[in-house]
Design a protein around this motif. Structure first.
Motif, mmCIF file in Angstrom:
data_model
loop_
_atom_site.group_PDB
_atom_site.id
_atom_site.type_symbol
_atom_site.label_atom_id
_atom_site.label_comp_id
_atom_site.label_asym_id
_atom_site.label_seq_id
_atom_site.Cartn_x
_atom_site.Cartn_y
_atom_site.Cartn_z
ATOM 1 N N SER A 85 68.671 30.667 -57.149
ATOM 2 C CA SER A 85 69.290 31.803 -57.834
ATOM 3 C C SER A 85 70.750 31.481 -58.196
ATOM 4 O O SER A 85 71.256 31.929 -59.231
ATOM 5 C CB SER A 85 69.120 33.085 -57.012
ATOM 6 O OG SER A 85 70.324 33.496 -56.480
ATOM 7 N N ILE A 86 71.403 30.656 -57.372
ATOM 8 C CA ILE A 86 72.782 30.252 -57.715
ATOM 9 C C ILE A 86 72.749 29.365 -58.971
ATOM 10 O O ILE A 86 73.547 29.529 -59.890
ATOM 11 C CB ILE A 86 73.448 29.530 -56.522
ATOM 12 C CG1 ILE A 86 73.483 30.465 -55.317
ATOM 13 C CG2 ILE A 86 74.857 29.059 -56.871
ATOM 14 C CD1 ILE A 86 73.811 29.786 -54.004
ATOM 15 N N CYS A 87 71.761 28.448 -59.020
ATOM 16 C CA CYS A 87 71.584 27.584 -60.207
ATOM 17 C C CYS A 87 71.401 28.451 -61.454
ATOM 18 O O CYS A 87 72.033 28.191 -62.487
ATOM 19 C CB CYS A 87 70.287 26.793 -60.111
ATOM 20 S SG CYS A 87 70.389 25.369 -59.121
ATOM 21 N N ASP A 88 70.516 29.452 -61.334
ATOM 22 C CA ASP A 88 70.226 30.297 -62.501
ATOM 23 C C ASP A 88 71.496 30.981 -62.998
ATOM 24 O O ASP A 88 71.754 31.038 -64.192
ATOM 25 C CB ASP A 88 69.178 31.366 -62.155
ATOM 26 C CG ASP A 88 67.809 30.743 -61.951
ATOM 27 O OD1 ASP A 88 67.643 29.566 -62.312
ATOM 28 O OD2 ASP A 88 66.920 31.437 -61.409
ATOM 29 N N GLN A 89 72.270 31.485 -62.043
ATOM 30 C CA GLN A 89 73.512 32.179 -62.444
ATOM 31 C C GLN A 89 74.459 31.228 -63.164
ATOM 32 O O GLN A 89 75.071 31.580 -64.172
ATOM 33 C CB GLN A 89 74.235 32.695 -61.218
ATOM 34 C CG GLN A 89 73.632 33.922 -60.595
ATOM 35 C CD GLN A 89 74.475 34.298 -59.377
ATOM 36 O OE1 GLN A 89 75.681 34.519 -59.504
ATOM 37 N NE2 GLN A 89 73.861 34.347 -58.220
ATOM 38 N N ILE A 90 74.564 29.998 -62.627
ATOM 39 C CA ILE A 90 75.465 29.024 -63.252
ATOM 40 C C ILE A 90 74.997 28.738 -64.672
ATOM 41 O O ILE A 90 75.795 28.744 -65.615
ATOM 42 C CB ILE A 90 75.542 27.716 -62.421
ATOM 43 C CG1 ILE A 90 76.223 27.990 -61.080
ATOM 44 C CG2 ILE A 90 76.276 26.618 -63.192
ATOM 45 C CD1 ILE A 90 76.291 26.790 -60.147
#
Ligand code: AMP
Length: 226
Positions: free
Chosen positions: A201-206
Protein backbone atom coordinates in the motif's frame (compact mmCIF):
# COMPACT_ATOMS: atom_id res chain seq x y z
CA UNK A 1 13.31 9.99 -14.17
CA UNK A 2 15.70 11.40 -11.54
CA UNK A 3 14.43 10.79 -8.03
CA UNK A 4 15.48 11.30 -4.41
CA UNK A 5 14.22 9.10 -1.61
CA UNK A 6 14.32 10.75 1.83
CA UNK A 7 13.51 9.31 5.22
CA UNK A 8 15.05 8.22 8.49
CA UNK A 9 17.16 5.06 8.56
CA UNK A 10 14.73 2.15 8.82
CA UNK A 11 11.78 4.01 7.26
CA UNK A 12 11.67 1.34 4.53
CA UNK A 13 13.54 3.28 1.85
CA UNK A 14 15.46 0.25 0.56
CA UNK A 15 12.32 -1.84 -0.05
CA UNK A 16 10.45 0.97 -1.75
CA UNK A 17 13.54 1.95 -3.75
CA UNK A 18 13.73 -1.52 -5.28
CA UNK A 19 10.10 -1.37 -6.32
CA UNK A 20 10.33 2.12 -7.81
CA UNK A 21 13.53 1.28 -9.70
CA UNK A 22 11.95 -1.82 -11.21
CA UNK A 23 8.92 0.17 -12.31
CA UNK A 24 10.97 2.82 -14.09
CA UNK A 25 13.95 0.66 -15.14
CA UNK A 26 16.42 2.94 -13.36
CA UNK A 27 19.35 2.11 -11.05
CA UNK A 28 19.15 2.55 -7.29
CA UNK A 29 22.11 4.52 -6.07
CA UNK A 30 22.69 4.06 -2.36
CA UNK A 31 25.72 5.81 -0.92
CA UNK A 32 25.44 3.54 2.14
CA UNK A 33 25.75 0.44 -0.10
CA UNK A 34 28.67 1.99 -1.95
CA UNK A 35 30.47 2.68 1.32
CA UNK A 36 29.79 -0.88 2.55
CA UNK A 37 31.39 -2.21 -0.66
CA UNK A 38 34.50 -0.11 0.13
CA UNK A 39 34.60 -1.56 3.65
CA UNK A 40 34.20 -5.14 2.43
CA UNK A 41 37.00 -4.63 -0.11
CA UNK A 42 39.21 -3.07 2.62
CA UNK A 43 40.06 -0.09 0.43
CA UNK A 44 41.64 3.03 1.98
CA UNK A 45 38.19 4.69 1.86
CA UNK A 46 36.64 1.63 3.51
CA UNK A 47 39.19 1.74 6.31
CA UNK A 48 38.58 5.42 6.85
CA UNK A 49 34.78 5.17 7.07
CA UNK A 50 34.31 1.85 8.88
CA UNK A 51 34.48 3.25 12.42
CA UNK A 52 32.38 6.31 11.56
CA UNK A 53 29.61 4.16 10.07
CA UNK A 54 29.68 1.70 12.95
CA UNK A 55 29.02 4.66 15.27
CA UNK A 56 26.09 5.83 13.14
CA UNK A 57 27.66 9.18 12.21
CA UNK A 58 27.86 10.73 8.75
CA UNK A 59 31.05 10.13 6.79
CA UNK A 60 32.95 13.19 5.53
CA UNK A 61 31.24 14.87 2.59
CA UNK A 62 34.25 14.81 0.28
CA UNK A 63 34.21 11.00 0.39
CA UNK A 64 30.49 10.49 -0.37
CA UNK A 65 30.42 13.34 -2.85
CA UNK A 66 33.22 11.95 -4.97
CA UNK A 67 31.81 8.38 -4.85
CA UNK A 68 28.40 9.69 -5.90
CA UNK A 69 29.62 11.95 -8.69
CA UNK A 70 31.70 9.12 -10.19
CA UNK A 71 28.67 6.79 -10.00
CA UNK A 72 26.36 9.28 -11.73
CA UNK A 73 28.74 9.43 -14.68
CA UNK A 74 28.23 5.72 -15.48
CA UNK A 75 26.12 5.04 -18.57
CA UNK A 76 23.22 3.35 -16.74
CA UNK A 77 22.35 6.72 -15.18
CA UNK A 78 21.51 8.22 -18.57
CA UNK A 79 17.92 6.99 -18.32
CA UNK A 80 17.60 8.25 -14.74
CA UNK A 81 18.29 7.07 -11.19
CA UNK A 82 16.96 6.97 -7.70
CA UNK A 83 19.16 8.32 -4.92
CA UNK A 84 18.74 6.46 -1.63
CA UNK A 85 20.60 7.98 1.31
CA UNK A 86 21.87 10.99 -0.60
CA UNK A 87 21.58 13.92 -0.06
CA UNK A 88 21.71 13.78 3.72
CA UNK A 89 22.58 17.44 4.35
CA UNK A 90 21.65 20.73 2.73
CA UNK A 91 25.20 21.11 1.46
CA UNK A 92 24.94 17.75 -0.36
CA UNK A 93 21.67 18.91 -1.94
CA UNK A 94 23.40 22.12 -3.02
CA UNK A 95 26.14 20.05 -4.62
CA UNK A 96 23.55 18.32 -6.82
CA UNK A 97 22.23 21.74 -7.85
CA UNK A 98 25.61 23.25 -8.58
CA UNK A 99 26.45 20.22 -10.75
CA UNK A 100 23.26 20.78 -12.75
CA UNK A 101 21.70 17.49 -11.60
CA UNK A 102 17.98 18.09 -11.97
CA UNK A 103 15.54 16.17 -9.81
CA UNK A 104 12.02 15.25 -10.96
CA UNK A 105 10.62 14.33 -7.55
CA UNK A 106 11.62 14.01 -3.91
CA UNK A 107 9.85 11.22 -2.05
CA UNK A 108 9.83 11.33 1.76
CA UNK A 109 8.82 8.29 3.80
CA UNK A 110 8.08 9.24 7.42
CA UNK A 111 7.73 7.03 10.48
CA UNK A 112 8.09 7.46 14.26
CA UNK A 113 11.43 6.92 16.03
CA UNK A 114 10.03 4.14 18.21
CA UNK A 115 8.81 2.18 15.19
CA UNK A 116 12.21 2.61 13.57
CA UNK A 117 14.03 1.26 16.61
CA UNK A 118 11.72 -1.78 16.63
CA UNK A 119 12.27 -2.36 12.92
CA UNK A 120 16.01 -1.88 12.73
CA UNK A 121 17.08 -3.64 15.89
CA UNK A 122 15.20 -6.76 14.67
CA UNK A 123 16.71 -6.70 11.18
CA UNK A 124 19.04 -9.54 10.21
CA UNK A 125 21.10 -9.88 7.04
CA UNK A 126 22.65 -12.70 5.07
CA UNK A 127 25.87 -10.88 4.25
CA UNK A 128 26.83 -12.87 1.14
CA UNK A 129 23.55 -12.24 -0.72
CA UNK A 130 22.16 -9.12 0.99
CA UNK A 131 18.90 -10.97 1.83
CA UNK A 132 17.20 -9.32 4.78
CA UNK A 133 14.90 -10.71 7.46
CA UNK A 134 13.20 -9.37 10.56
CA UNK A 135 13.05 -11.45 13.73
CA UNK A 136 9.35 -10.52 14.23
CA UNK A 137 7.91 -9.27 10.90
CA UNK A 138 9.76 -11.54 8.44
CA UNK A 139 11.55 -14.27 10.41
CA UNK A 140 13.74 -16.89 8.76
CA UNK A 141 12.50 -20.51 8.97
CA UNK A 142 15.21 -21.26 11.56
CA UNK A 143 16.29 -18.47 13.92
CA UNK A 144 19.41 -16.61 12.78
CA UNK A 145 19.88 -18.91 9.71
CA UNK A 146 19.47 -17.97 6.02
CA UNK A 147 16.56 -19.87 4.40
CA UNK A 148 18.39 -20.54 1.14
CA UNK A 149 22.01 -21.29 2.06
CA UNK A 150 21.58 -22.29 5.75
CA UNK A 151 24.45 -19.90 6.55
CA UNK A 152 24.30 -17.74 9.69
CA UNK A 153 22.61 -14.33 9.58
CA UNK A 154 24.24 -11.26 11.07
CA UNK A 155 23.06 -7.99 12.54
CA UNK A 156 24.59 -5.01 10.77
CA UNK A 157 26.89 -3.20 13.21
CA UNK A 158 24.91 0.01 12.68
CA UNK A 159 21.54 -1.74 13.29
CA UNK A 160 22.37 -2.27 16.98
CA UNK A 161 20.00 -0.29 19.16
CA UNK A 162 22.55 2.16 20.53
CA UNK A 163 23.80 2.94 17.00
CA UNK A 164 20.25 3.22 15.66
CA UNK A 165 19.56 5.90 18.31
CA UNK A 166 22.68 7.78 17.17
CA UNK A 167 21.64 7.47 13.49
CA UNK A 168 18.22 8.88 14.37
CA UNK A 169 19.79 11.77 16.24
CA UNK A 170 22.01 12.49 13.23
CA UNK A 171 18.96 12.24 10.95
CA UNK A 172 16.96 14.76 13.02
CA UNK A 173 19.85 17.19 13.30
CA UNK A 174 21.42 17.00 9.84
CA UNK A 175 18.97 15.47 7.37
CA UNK A 176 15.57 16.70 8.58
CA UNK A 177 16.37 20.33 7.69
CA UNK A 178 16.46 19.12 4.06
CA UNK A 179 12.72 18.43 4.22
CA UNK A 180 11.84 22.08 4.78
CA UNK A 181 14.52 23.10 2.27
CA UNK A 182 13.07 20.95 -0.53
CA UNK A 183 9.46 21.73 0.39
CA UNK A 184 10.21 25.41 0.03
CA UNK A 185 12.31 25.08 -3.08
CA UNK A 186 10.36 22.44 -5.00
CA UNK A 187 6.83 22.25 -3.53
CA UNK A 188 5.40 20.73 -6.73
CA UNK A 189 7.93 17.93 -6.70
CA UNK A 190 7.67 16.98 -3.04
CA UNK A 191 5.85 13.78 -2.09
CA UNK A 192 5.22 12.52 1.46
CA UNK A 193 4.00 9.07 2.45
CA UNK A 194 3.48 7.43 5.82
CA UNK A 195 5.97 4.54 6.18
CA UNK A 196 3.95 2.48 8.66
CA UNK A 197 1.71 -0.10 7.00
CA UNK A 198 1.75 -2.76 4.31
CA UNK A 199 4.63 -2.49 1.85
CA UNK A 200 2.27 -2.78 -1.14
CA UNK A 201 0.00 0.00 0.00
CA UNK A 202 2.97 2.33 0.58
CA UNK A 203 4.22 1.48 -2.95
CA UNK A 204 0.78 2.26 -4.38
CA UNK A 205 0.68 5.63 -2.66
CA UNK A 206 4.14 6.52 -3.94
CA UNK A 207 3.27 5.55 -7.52
CA UNK A 208 0.01 7.48 -7.41
CA UNK A 209 1.67 10.64 -6.06
CA UNK A 210 4.56 10.33 -8.50
CA UNK A 211 2.01 10.10 -11.31
CA UNK A 212 0.47 13.41 -10.18
CA UNK A 213 3.88 15.12 -10.01
CA UNK A 214 4.71 13.92 -13.54
CA UNK A 215 1.33 14.97 -14.94
CA UNK A 216 1.80 18.43 -13.47
CA UNK A 217 5.34 18.64 -14.85
CA UNK A 218 4.27 17.54 -18.33
CA UNK A 219 1.31 19.96 -18.22
CA UNK A 220 3.61 22.85 -17.32
CA UNK A 221 6.00 21.89 -20.16
CA UNK A 222 3.10 21.85 -22.58
CA UNK A 223 1.95 25.32 -21.50
CA UNK A 224 5.51 26.68 -21.76
CA UNK A 225 5.91 25.23 -25.24
CA UNK A 226 2.43 26.30 -26.39
P1 AMP B 1 22.45 3.95 4.83
O1 AMP B 1 22.68 2.58 4.31
O2 AMP B 1 21.93 4.91 3.80
O3 AMP B 1 21.62 3.98 6.11
O4 AMP B 1 23.89 4.54 5.23
C1 AMP B 1 24.70 3.90 6.20
C2 AMP B 1 25.76 4.84 6.71
O5 AMP B 1 26.60 5.27 5.61
C3 AMP B 1 25.26 6.14 7.33
O6 AMP B 1 24.89 5.98 8.69
C4 AMP B 1 26.48 7.05 7.15
O7 AMP B 1 27.48 6.73 8.10
C5 AMP B 1 27.00 6.63 5.79
N1 AMP B 1 26.39 7.44 4.70
C6 AMP B 1 25.58 6.99 3.70
N2 AMP B 1 25.22 7.99 2.87
C7 AMP B 1 25.80 9.11 3.37
C8 AMP B 1 25.78 10.48 2.97
N3 AMP B 1 25.05 10.91 1.92
N4 AMP B 1 26.50 11.37 3.69
C9 AMP B 1 27.24 10.96 4.75
N5 AMP B 1 27.28 9.69 5.21
C10 AMP B 1 26.57 8.76 4.52
Amino acid sequence: MQLILLGAPGAGKGTQAEFICKQFGIPKISTGDMLRVEIAARTPIGQKVQGIMAEGKLVPEEIVNSLLMARLKLPDCKKGFLLDGYPRTISQAELLETNGILIDAIIEIYISDEDIIKRLSGRRIHPQSGRTYHIIYQPPKNPEIDDITQEPLIQREDDKEETVRMRLQVYHQQTEPLIAWYQKRSPNKYIQVEGEGAVNSICDQIMQKLGSVMEKRDGDRHINQG
